[in-house]
Design an enzyme around this catalytic site. Structure first.
Site, PDB file in Angstrom:
ATOM      1  N   LYS A 129      -4.309-138.020 125.853  1.00 22.23           N
ATOM      2  CA  LYS A 129      -4.467-138.031 124.398  1.00 22.23           C
ATOM      3  C   LYS A 129      -4.988-139.392 123.943  1.00 22.23           C
ATOM      4  O   LYS A 129      -4.591-140.439 124.463  1.00 22.23           O
ATOM      5  CB  LYS A 129      -3.140-137.726 123.714  1.00 22.23           C
ATOM      6  CG  LYS A 129      -2.600-136.311 123.990  1.00 22.23           C
ATOM      7  CD  LYS A 129      -3.538-135.250 123.443  1.00 22.23           C
ATOM      8  CE  LYS A 129      -2.978-133.850 123.628  1.00 22.23           C
ATOM      9  NZ  LYS A 129      -1.834-133.554 122.744  1.00 22.23           N
ATOM     10  N   ASP A 224      -1.679-132.531 127.918  1.00 21.14           N
ATOM     11  CA  ASP A 224      -1.521-133.548 128.964  1.00 21.14           C
ATOM     12  C   ASP A 224      -0.196-133.436 129.707  1.00 21.14           C
ATOM     13  O   ASP A 224       0.148-134.319 130.498  1.00 21.14           O
ATOM     14  CB  ASP A 224      -1.643-134.948 128.353  1.00 21.14           C
ATOM     15  CG  ASP A 224      -0.668-135.182 127.190  1.00 21.14           C
ATOM     16  OD1 ASP A 224      -0.152-134.190 126.637  1.00 21.14           O
ATOM     17  OD2 ASP A 224      -0.447-136.355 126.842  1.00 21.14           O
ATOM     18  N   ASP A 260      14.884-136.213 127.310  1.00 17.25           N
ATOM     19  CA  ASP A 260      13.899-135.626 126.413  1.00 17.25           C
ATOM     20  C   ASP A 260      14.002-134.102 126.409  1.00 17.25           C
ATOM     21  O   ASP A 260      13.961-133.469 127.469  1.00 17.25           O
ATOM     22  CB  ASP A 260      12.499-136.059 126.877  1.00 17.25           C
ATOM     23  CG  ASP A 260      11.421-135.751 125.862  1.00 17.25           C
ATOM     24  OD1 ASP A 260      11.423-136.375 124.797  1.00 17.25           O
ATOM     25  OD2 ASP A 260      10.577-134.883 126.153  1.00 17.25           O
ATOM     26  N   GLU A 289      18.272-135.635 123.402  1.00 16.65           N
ATOM     27  CA  GLU A 289      17.286-135.618 122.329  1.00 16.65           C
ATOM     28  C   GLU A 289      16.962-134.150 122.042  1.00 16.65           C
ATOM     29  O   GLU A 289      15.959-133.612 122.483  1.00 16.65           O
ATOM     30  CB  GLU A 289      16.026-136.396 122.737  1.00 16.65           C
ATOM     31  CG  GLU A 289      15.015-136.572 121.616  1.00 16.65           C
ATOM     32  CD  GLU A 289      13.798-135.669 121.734  1.00 16.65           C
ATOM     33  OE1 GLU A 289      12.946-135.683 120.832  1.00 16.65           O
ATOM     34  OE2 GLU A 289      13.693-134.934 122.741  1.00 16.65           O
ATOM     35  N   LYS A 400       2.843-144.004 120.107  1.00 18.37           N
ATOM     36  CA  LYS A 400       2.879-143.087 121.248  1.00 18.37           C
ATOM     37  C   LYS A 400       1.533-143.014 121.953  1.00 18.37           C
ATOM     38  O   LYS A 400       1.470-142.668 123.138  1.00 18.37           O
ATOM     39  CB  LYS A 400       3.270-141.676 120.787  1.00 18.37           C
ATOM     40  CG  LYS A 400       4.692-141.542 120.303  1.00 18.37           C
ATOM     41  CD  LYS A 400       5.062-140.085 120.097  1.00 18.37           C
ATOM     42  CE  LYS A 400       4.230-139.420 119.026  1.00 18.37           C
ATOM     43  NZ  LYS A 400       4.595-137.998 118.857  1.00 18.37           N
ATOM     44  N   TYR A 401       0.460-143.325 121.226  1.00 20.69           N
ATOM     45  CA  TYR A 401      -0.873-143.118 121.776  1.00 20.69           C
ATOM     46  C   TYR A 401      -1.708-144.395 121.884  1.00 20.69           C
ATOM     47  O   TYR A 401      -2.847-144.349 122.336  1.00 20.69           O
ATOM     48  CB  TYR A 401      -1.643-142.109 120.911  1.00 20.69           C
ATOM     49  CG  TYR A 401      -0.886-140.827 120.691  1.00 20.69           C
ATOM     50  CD1 TYR A 401      -0.687-139.929 121.737  1.00 20.69           C
ATOM     51  CD2 TYR A 401      -0.341-140.525 119.444  1.00 20.69           C
ATOM     52  CE1 TYR A 401       0.023-138.755 121.536  1.00 20.69           C
ATOM     53  CE2 TYR A 401       0.364-139.351 119.245  1.00 20.69           C
ATOM     54  CZ  TYR A 401       0.550-138.472 120.289  1.00 20.69           C
ATOM     55  OH  TYR A 401       1.250-137.306 120.098  1.00 20.69           O
TER      56      TYR A 401
END
Length: 540
Positions: A129, A224, A260, A289, A400-401
């Protein structure tokens, strides 16, 4: 007790045993007496529990360390903590474990005792990403850390740009010197480039055409990421390998894991895996989470998770917060909430439009409603509030990216306010448990009031929060004085632990006004007894 139920010689015998066990004989002598067959036989002859019933299977009791109940978490991306100012957006260098270690004092000064790191593993390149979750990345885009696995390794490897395993262990050791534990994110999923995909294709979900199915959480798509097939034919080998990931990082010194999306995996996996790990390492903490149905979140707690994320982020009005607290109170015997005002995935509109008062309000609520809380920083203390687009809860230019750089010394920062909050938590035992939380009456729907106490009532904390970040609000707050052992006819002091101000109150009903531009909350400690006239002079 047994002597009173016995007769004749047995009554005298048991009374003698009781007297000798309470006596001044050496401990070893009394221990031998307590374990003697003569005492056991006399007790059996007068067993007051002969009509008892037993439950099968027996219930288990889990005893966790204090940090499982009381903790303050700080999440950061090590790759955004490079040396130097590094504020040129066109030339951002990649942070490392060593540069993260250099920022531990910053985290410790704010009073956090858990440093949570997103996945630190090699990041896949296939379907990587780009910025703002773009499907077509630029040549220098680093990708999402949750797309785990590349040529350099998988879940038991570290991203080469972050450093080495030795560097990671050094970070953990330095954190310990600051009174901080490092928590690691474990995401049981793989990028298409993960070694597992090549070595064990049978561990993944496949489409009818034979290709591996990427992850989806409608409307979100994660091209991804490949999810595991946890119920594949070779699930025993898969589960054993997944457990070995936790074992590996425990071997590197990690004792806290943020897991996660555990609700997308089988409950039985977690029941088995957590029990196996905690049998060898009872000190390990697991944070779930999980944003899903309440019963699913509660079941995760029952199968072994120590703490859980909650829906606190989306509960902002007085009615919403009050109702949710009652829901959490009903399950507090086994479900430990960890309250987060923000995460890398969630920027609620309350923060987007509420300005500095909104951030302060949510910090006070999270830090005082629950014994465990956390923030995603530095975005939180630096008041990061821009969404990717209107109506989105995604951050614009999400970390995050991409690699970000933060001005940690920015004068707008809430670091001082957060440090006071965490200091108040450490210094008041009432805020270190969820057992005594009680909502109190405030006659304004924009003002919420609640109390927490220590078990012996030596520590009584009253929190009053203005939930309206745009306007000053006031209310009469009612306190159950009799329950707290405060005489209704005598004055008592309330000490605002955030501002230092002290007030003298009378009776159960008192007036509070809060201007959000100054402070949206009071965190009062109640002093029950004023002993002298000098006390009155001082507090007035």
């Amino acid at each position: 007790e047994r002597a009173g139920a016995a007769h004749g010689e047995d009554a005298r015998l048991l009374a003698g045993f009781a007297r000798d066990l309470r006596g001044a004989e050496p401990l070893e002598t009394r221990r031998a007496l307590a374990l003697s067959e003569a005492l056991a036989e006399a007790m059996r002859r007068h067993d007051g529990r002969r009509f008892e019933t037993s439950r099968e299977p027996a219930l288990e009791v889990v005893v966790d360390r204090k940090r499982a109940r009381f903790s303050a978490w700080y999440e950061l991306f090590p790759r955004s903590l490079a040396d130097g100012a590094g504020l040129d957006a066109d030339a951002l260098s990649h942070g490392t474990f060593k540069t993260a270690a250099a920022r531990l004092a910053y985290v410790a000064e704010m009073g956090f005792d858990v440093l949570y790191l997103p996945p630190i593993h090699p990041i896949g390149r296939t379907h990587r990403k780009g910025r703002n979750n773009a499907l077509t990345p630029g040549p220098d885009d680093p990708g999402s850390p949750w797309a785990i696995g590349a040529e350099e390794g998988g879940h038991k490897s570290v991203h080469p740009a972050l450093g080495t395993l030795e560097d990671f262990r050094a970070l953990c050791a330095e954190a310990e010197r600051h009174g901080i534990e490092v928590a690691l994110d474990v995401a049981l999923q793989c990028s298409p480039d993960h070694p597992y995909v090549r070595e064990h294709p049978e561990w993944f979900q496949h489409r009818p055409d034979g290709t591996i199915q990427y992850a989806e959480n409608p409307p979100k798509k994660y091209e991804d990421i490949y999810p595991f097939d946890f119920e594949c034919q070779d699930f025993r080998a898969l589960w054993a390998e997944l457990k070995s990931i936790f074992d590996f990082w425990i071997g590197q010194g990690v004792k806290i894991f943020r897991v996660d999306n555990p609700h997308t995996k089988p409950f039985e996996l977690w029941r088995w895996l957590i029990a196996e790990i905690k049998s060898a390492h009872p000190e390990v903490v697991f944070l779930a989470e999980a944003f899903t149905r309440p019963r699913v979140m509660q079941r995760l707690a029952k199968v072994g998770f120590t703490q859980s994320y909650t829906y606190f982020t989306w509960r902002n009005t007085k009615h919403e917060v009050s109702e949710y607290l009652e829901e959490l109170r009903a399950v507090r015997e086994y479900f430990r909430p960890n309250l987060w005002p923000n995460t890398p995935d969630i920027l609620h509109e309350y923060l987007q439009f509420g300005g500095r008062p909104a951030f302060m309000c949510r910090a006070v609520l999270a830090a005082t409603l629950a014994a465990s809380w956390g923030i995603y920083g530095p975005a939180f203390e630096l008041l990061e509030a821009a969404p990717r687009e209107p109506g989105s809860e995604e951050y614009l230019d999400s970390e995050k990216y991409e690699v970000r750089r933060w001005r940690l010394d920015d004068p707008v920062s809430l670091r001082g306010f957060i440090a006071r909050l965490n200091r108040v938590r450490r210094e008041n035992s009432a805020l270190q448990s969820d057992a005594t939380l009680e909502l109190q009456r405030a006659d304004n729907d924009n003002v919420i009031a609640y109390t927490k106490t220590s078990e012996d009532l030596a520590d009584i904390v009253l929190v009053v929060v203005n939930l309206d970040p745009h306007h000053a609000q006031s209310a009469f707050v009612e306190i159950p004085l009799e329950r707290f052992g405060i005489p209704a006819e005598r004055p008592y002091q309330v000490h605002d632990l955030l501002s230092g101000a002290r007030y003298l109150w009378h009776g159960p009903r008192n007036y509070v006004a809060l201007d959000p531009e100054r402070s949206p909350a009071h965190v009062f400690r109640l002093r029950r007894h004023l002993r002298t006239e000098r006390d009155f002079d001082y507090f007035l």
